[in-house]
Design an enzyme around this catalytic site. Structure first.
Site, short mmCIF file in Angstrom:
data_model
loop_
_atom_site.label_atom_id
_atom_site.label_comp_id
_atom_site.label_asym_id
_atom_site.label_seq_id
_atom_site.Cartn_x
_atom_site.Cartn_y
_atom_site.Cartn_z
N CYS A 258 9.44 7.49 -0.14
CA CYS A 258 10.12 6.20 -0.01
C CYS A 258 9.49 5.22 -0.99
O CYS A 258 9.03 4.14 -0.65
CB CYS A 258 10.05 5.67 1.42
SG CYS A 258 10.51 6.90 2.67
N PRO A 261 10.27 0.12 -4.96
CA PRO A 261 10.54 0.08 -6.40
C PRO A 261 9.44 0.64 -7.29
O PRO A 261 9.46 0.45 -8.49
CB PRO A 261 10.72 -1.42 -6.65
CG PRO A 261 9.79 -2.06 -5.68
CD PRO A 261 9.85 -1.20 -4.44
N LYS A 264 3.52 1.18 -5.62
CA LYS A 264 2.41 2.01 -5.17
C LYS A 264 2.26 3.25 -6.05
O LYS A 264 1.13 3.71 -6.30
CB LYS A 264 2.62 2.39 -3.70
CG LYS A 264 2.68 1.18 -2.77
CD LYS A 264 2.95 1.60 -1.33
CE LYS A 264 3.19 0.40 -0.44
NZ LYS A 264 4.46 -0.29 -0.75
N ASP A 282 12.66 8.88 -3.39
CA ASP A 282 13.38 7.87 -2.61
C ASP A 282 14.81 8.36 -2.41
O ASP A 282 15.37 9.06 -3.25
CB ASP A 282 13.38 6.53 -3.34
CG ASP A 282 13.62 5.37 -2.37
OD1 ASP A 282 12.63 4.76 -1.93
OD2 ASP A 282 14.80 5.09 -2.06
N ASP A 308 15.97 12.96 0.55
CA ASP A 308 15.78 12.48 1.91
C ASP A 308 14.43 12.97 2.42
O ASP A 308 14.21 14.18 2.55
CB ASP A 308 16.92 13.00 2.78
CG ASP A 308 16.82 12.56 4.23
OD1 ASP A 308 15.85 11.84 4.58
OD2 ASP A 308 17.70 12.94 5.03
N ASP A 327 5.44 5.48 2.91
CA ASP A 327 5.77 4.08 3.13
C ASP A 327 7.08 4.08 3.89
O ASP A 327 8.17 3.97 3.31
CB ASP A 327 5.89 3.36 1.78
CG ASP A 327 5.98 1.85 1.92
OD1 ASP A 327 5.97 1.37 3.07
OD2 ASP A 327 6.06 1.16 0.89
N CYS A 380 5.66 -2.10 6.37
CA CYS A 380 5.52 -3.55 6.22
C CYS A 380 6.06 -4.22 7.48
O CYS A 380 6.83 -5.18 7.41
CB CYS A 380 6.20 -4.06 4.95
SG CYS A 380 7.93 -3.60 4.77
#
Length: 440
Positions: A258, A261, A264, A282, A308, A327, A380
């Protein structure tokens, strides 16, 4: 809600009201709406549109309260967008530096661009009554309205943080600073701060972030020294901890899951020059284009693949990874101060669905992690259901998984590090590090 097309002719306030309408009535993200509108305007006007539209998101319950007080009957159908224009006018009058004359006059003049020529008188009357009645100074004895948050999130923060809930809500509504991460492959932190000093751009440093700095004032990022040369990336301090906690080493295979953009991913590569293989995965092909653009600017070359995370068989090459950064898809409640529209795009029912997806992805990725390997789980979010409760559940159901503490206070009952919004000027974030037993 029936889609409302962007006004044929550009108008600053009409276009801003259209952005607000798209977010609140059609569930569109501010990023997508602002991008469409900002193509029509100059940079200075674009900054105003962003400030106003996101400001309305921060103050929405209060603006809606005033609107209900001033408007005899709600507007419906294709007139509904005029309510959003009125809220924009109220925000200007109550919270902006726009003069009262301009806030009223220019907002009224924007109505025809939205098909509201016949409603100009109504818009004018509402805004003038707001000023005449001094509603901005009238106290409101409703903590949820005053919080600027939806009811479900207000209560969720109460349940999670009890005595500290008011502080969490206050930090959630604050303005987020701009963090930069210096690209150590191209320039050192000391070299880059010297460039900022020469350009007279004020900043501060953080003891916990070897590659990070915080701008003291909001700046146009593309105009900063070294942007086109890839000397830095824009990345919040909390997100900058991911590469550090993952601890990738030379000659290892690493998966950033994931990844869009790509912040990381870039940091992992910058910290580990001898990495053997870095895969940025992603599910969103459009967002992967941003990963590619960012990696090109920074000068990195990870493998970028669409896939996926819950179904590795669709994209995995069969060789297990030494380290995996997950993430995970989440409510993003930790970054509301940076993306205030999130509070209105998320619903309470989303949390249970996200928690189920997070467990599915955790178990799927565990199968492609080498024995002895490390998986860093990150969100997050500030909600325990997506964070420590997830890790407790996973550890209880996975015999070969153990906790590798990030902070000394961690226990099996209270795993991971929860960063709250505003802590050391960072966004809200959660990390937990898991190790797969090496076996016999």
């Amino acid at each position: 809600m029936k889609p409302t097309p962007l006004p044929k002719q550009k108008n600053l306030r009409a276009d801003c009201a259209w952005v607000i309408y798209q977010i609140l009535e059609n569930g569109k993200s501010s990023r997508d709406c602002l991008e469409r509108v900002q193509r029509r305007h100059n940079p200075r006007d674009n900054a105003w549109i962003q400030e106003m539209s996101l400001g309305v998101m921060r103050r929405l319950p209060l603006l809606q309260h005033w609107l209900r007080t001033l408007l005899d009957n709600p507007l419906k159908g294709n007139k509904k967008i005029i309510e959003h224009l009125i809220m924009l006018g109220l925000y200007q009058l109550a919270f902006s530096r726009v003069s009262q004359h301009a806030a009223v006059g220019e907002t009224v003049n924007a109505a025809p661009y939205l098909g509201g020529t016949a409603l100009k008188g109504l818009v004018n009357a509402v805004l003038r009554n707001f000023t005449r009645q001094s509603l901005v100074d009238a106290p409101i004895d409703n903590p949820i309205i005053n919080s600027g948050l939806p009811k479900w999130l207000y209560k969720a923060i109460d349940n999670a943080y009890e005595a500290g809930a008011d502080d969490v809500r206050s930090a959630t509504n604050a303005m987020a600073p701009i963090w930069l991460r210096v690209n150590r492959r191209k320039v050192s932190l000391q070299q880059y701060t010297a460039m900022l000093d020469e350009a007279k751009i004020a900043y501060s440093l953080s003891k916990e972030h070897a590659d990070g700095l915080i701008l003291e004032k909001r700046e146009e990022v593309t105009g900063l020294p070294g942007f086109s040369d890839g000397y830095f990336a824009v990345q919040d301090g909390a997100a900058q901890l991911a590469a550090h906690y993952l601890g990738a080493k030379d000659n290892e295979r690493v998966l950033d899951c994931c990844a869009a953009p790509g912040g990381k991913t870039g940091h992992i590569i910058e910290r580990t020059p001898g990495i053997a293989h870095c895969l940025a995965l992603d599910a969103d092909g459009q967002r992967l284009k941003r990963v590619d653009e960012n990696m090109q600017r920074l000068g990195h070359a990870p493998v970028i693949k669409q896939g996926d995370a819950a179904n590795p068989s669709e994209w995995w090459d069969g060789e297990q990874f030494d380290r995996i950064l997950l993430d995970a898809p989440c409510s993003a409640t930790g970054v509301i101060r940076r993306h205030p529209d999130i509070r209105w795009l998320r619903k309470s029912t989303d949390i249970e669905n996200l928690a189920a997806l997070q467990q599915t992805i955790l178990h799927a990725l565990w199968t492609i992690l080498k024995p002895g390997g490390t998986l860093l789980y990150a969100t997050c979010s500030i909600l325990p259901q997506e964070n420590k409760q997830q890790i407790r559940t996973f550890l209880a159901s996975t015999d070969d998984a153990s906790l590798s503490p990030i902070v000394k206070t961690e226990t099996i009952e209270n795993p991971g590090r929860q960063i709250l919004p505003g802590e050391q000027q960072m966004d809200g974030f959660y990390y937990a590090r898991l190790v797969k037993s090496a076996g016999e």
